[in-house]
Design an enzyme around this catalytic site. Sequence first.
Site, short mmCIF file in Angstrom:
data_model
loop_
_atom_site.label_atom_id
_atom_site.label_comp_id
_atom_site.label_asym_id
_atom_site.label_seq_id
_atom_site.Cartn_x
_atom_site.Cartn_y
_atom_site.Cartn_z
N ASP A 1 63.39 -10.49 4.34
CA ASP A 1 64.11 -10.19 3.10
C ASP A 1 65.34 -9.33 3.35
O ASP A 1 65.39 -8.56 4.33
CB ASP A 1 63.20 -9.46 2.12
CG ASP A 1 62.34 -10.40 1.29
OD1 ASP A 1 62.72 -11.57 1.14
OD2 ASP A 1 61.29 -9.96 0.79
N ARG B 1 67.96 -18.01 3.06
CA ARG B 1 67.71 -17.92 1.62
C ARG B 1 68.92 -17.22 0.99
O ARG B 1 69.20 -16.06 1.30
CB ARG B 1 66.45 -17.12 1.34
CG ARG B 1 66.16 -16.93 -0.17
CD ARG B 1 65.09 -15.87 -0.39
NE ARG B 1 63.83 -16.25 0.20
CZ ARG B 1 62.87 -15.38 0.52
NH1 ARG B 1 63.06 -14.09 0.33
NH2 ARG B 1 61.74 -15.80 1.06
#
Length: 314
Positions: free
Chosen positions: A140, A190
């Site tokens: 992340d 992402r």
Amino acid sequence: MTTLLNNPLRPALLAAARSPKLQATVTRMRATRALVDRFVAGESEPAAVTAVDALLDSGRFVSVDYLGEDTTDRDRASATVESYLSLIERFSSRRSNTNALEVSLKLSALGQGIDRTLALENARTICTAAAAAGVWVTVDAEDHTTTDSTLSIVRELRVDFPDLGTVLQAYLRRTEADCAELSGPRSRIRLCKGAYNEPSSVAFQGAREVSDSYLRCLKILMDGRGYPMVASHDPEMIEAAESFASAAGRSSEDFEFQMLYGIRDQEQRRLVDADRHVRVYVPYGEQWYGYFMRRLAERPANLMFFARSLISRK
């Protein structure tokens, strides 16, 4: 569609996300629970697995995040690793050929703020177990002060784990260049808009500016040689992803959409029915406060729902 940058209370909510005093207050309030349950798949591993099974049965993929960030204690970082290893062990019996199972890691939860090497080795331990179980891993993004460290760790890990994914945030001014650099073979990026309170020196501030940056970055990823992961609930971005993918000659196997647990469920199902890959970001764990506050900051409707819950309870 309202975006996070249209919420005038966003700076205050994001500041509150890092306030231990407010955390202690909010986490004790019963009225908080109804909204937390919308965004968080429980506090325990069994609860998360139940949510995962339901999503898999509906044809969706998952990326599971064991909540926690900004760890300053080595023992807590080790406990986070153990939680991921336990989750991956549960997933090992669900091995499939579709890469439907993934875990998402925050390096700050693995000790990045204590020592870079600690975070690197903890992430390596998780990646090793995930590779053996046939589970994907994505690292992340967090606030901009961690970006250089995070991407350097990702580059190092990709030597041994070339399918390791990472997250880039379109509201950062640097992200267009990062997309160009990181969109090579076997890369998995992402792309999201971003959810932290960043200064104008490093991040676009206007909603249109962020959307335009997202579109530029998305085009780079779709034209690249990796696997784009389109993390957005914005209809404009979803439509653009379809258009860019078609122009780049990508099939539905060559990219995926990603959405948050509890948000736009019908749109998720619509995309699955259209034979698109849809991955749902499933957070769980006791350390849900920071994640919860960022969800409130994203959409005024979430905050109003929470406020009405408080008033009705009183």
